[in-house]
Design a protein around this motif. Structure first.
Motif, PDB file in Angstrom:
ATOM      1  N   GLU A  32       0.743 -35.210 -26.247  1.00  0.00           N
ATOM      2  CA  GLU A  32      -0.502 -34.739 -25.651  1.00  0.00           C
ATOM      3  C   GLU A  32      -0.227 -34.184 -24.259  1.00  0.00           C
ATOM      4  O   GLU A  32       0.406 -34.836 -23.436  1.00  0.00           O
ATOM      5  CB  GLU A  32      -1.507 -35.882 -25.558  1.00  0.00           C
ATOM      6  N   VAL A  33      -0.695 -32.996 -23.996  1.00  0.00           N
ATOM      7  CA  VAL A  33      -0.517 -32.350 -22.699  1.00  0.00           C
ATOM      8  C   VAL A  33      -1.631 -32.838 -21.762  1.00  0.00           C
ATOM      9  O   VAL A  33      -2.804 -32.727 -22.085  1.00  0.00           O
ATOM     10  CB  VAL A  33      -0.569 -30.820 -22.828  1.00  0.00           C
ATOM     11  N   ARG A  39       1.586 -28.022 -19.617  1.00  0.00           N
ATOM     12  CA  ARG A  39       1.298 -26.945 -20.567  1.00  0.00           C
ATOM     13  C   ARG A  39       2.136 -25.707 -20.255  1.00  0.00           C
ATOM     14  O   ARG A  39       2.679 -25.062 -21.149  1.00  0.00           O
ATOM     15  CB  ARG A  39      -0.196 -26.589 -20.534  1.00  0.00           C
ATOM     16  N   ASP A  43       4.851 -23.982 -22.779  1.00  0.00           N
ATOM     17  CA  ASP A  43       4.728 -22.566 -23.147  1.00  0.00           C
ATOM     18  C   ASP A  43       6.011 -21.792 -22.863  1.00  0.00           C
ATOM     19  O   ASP A  43       6.380 -20.893 -23.618  1.00  0.00           O
ATOM     20  CB  ASP A  43       3.566 -21.918 -22.395  1.00  0.00           C
ATOM     21  N   TRP A  53      -0.233 -27.773 -33.607  1.00  0.00           N
ATOM     22  CA  TRP A  53      -1.146 -28.195 -32.549  1.00  0.00           C
ATOM     23  C   TRP A  53      -2.423 -28.804 -33.120  1.00  0.00           C
ATOM     24  O   TRP A  53      -3.045 -28.242 -34.014  1.00  0.00           O
ATOM     25  CB  TRP A  53      -1.504 -27.013 -31.655  1.00  0.00           C
ATOM     26  N   GLY A  55      -5.608 -29.659 -31.234  1.00  0.00           N
ATOM     27  CA  GLY A  55      -6.245 -29.605 -29.919  1.00  0.00           C
ATOM     28  C   GLY A  55      -5.197 -29.374 -28.847  1.00  0.00           C
ATOM     29  O   GLY A  55      -4.473 -28.382 -28.865  1.00  0.00           O
ATOM     30  N   ASN A  56      -5.088 -30.328 -27.933  1.00  0.00           N
ATOM     31  CA  ASN A  56      -4.142 -30.237 -26.822  1.00  0.00           C
ATOM     32  C   ASN A  56      -2.894 -31.083 -27.086  1.00  0.00           C
ATOM     33  O   ASN A  56      -2.218 -31.509 -26.162  1.00  0.00           O
ATOM     34  CB  ASN A  56      -4.835 -30.698 -25.529  1.00  0.00           C
ATOM     35  N   THR A  57      -2.595 -31.341 -28.367  1.00  0.00           N
ATOM     36  CA  THR A  57      -1.484 -32.216 -28.735  1.00  0.00           C
ATOM     37  C   THR A  57      -0.520 -31.478 -29.656  1.00  0.00           C
ATOM     38  O   THR A  57      -0.921 -30.962 -30.703  1.00  0.00           O
ATOM     39  CB  THR A  57      -2.023 -33.476 -29.444  1.00  0.00           C
TER      40      THR A  57
END
Length: 79
Positions: A32-33, A39, A43, A53, A55-57
């Motif tokens: 999880e970011v 992030r 990237d 991915w 969501g944010n994971t």
């Protein structure tokens, strides 16, 4: 998890100085970011597909985790 417990976890994560939170789920590591710096690093340094991915994971095979964790720490980020 109850809504009260989830709220407590969410509150801790928002105030956490960590850039990532990793959870082992069998043969998958969920990363999880938690920060913009985290992030940005992902990237720039990790190739991933959209299906990895949630969501944010980012979900990765656990065999890749040690190398990814080393890179995160070498970049001065925290897990």
């Amino acid at each position: 998890m109850t809504s009260v417990a989830q709220a407590a976890v969410d509150r801790l994560r928002r105030h956490s100085p960590a850039d990532f939170h990793a959870t082992l789920r069998g043969s998958i590591v969920q990363l999880e970011v938690l920060s913009a710096a985290g992030r940005e690093w992902l990237d720039e340094n990790v190739e991933s597909e959209g299906w990895q991915w949630l969501g944010n994971t980012l979900c990765i095979d656990y065999r890749l985790w040690a190398q990814l964790q080393d890179g995160i720490i070498e970049a001065g980020l925290s897990v």
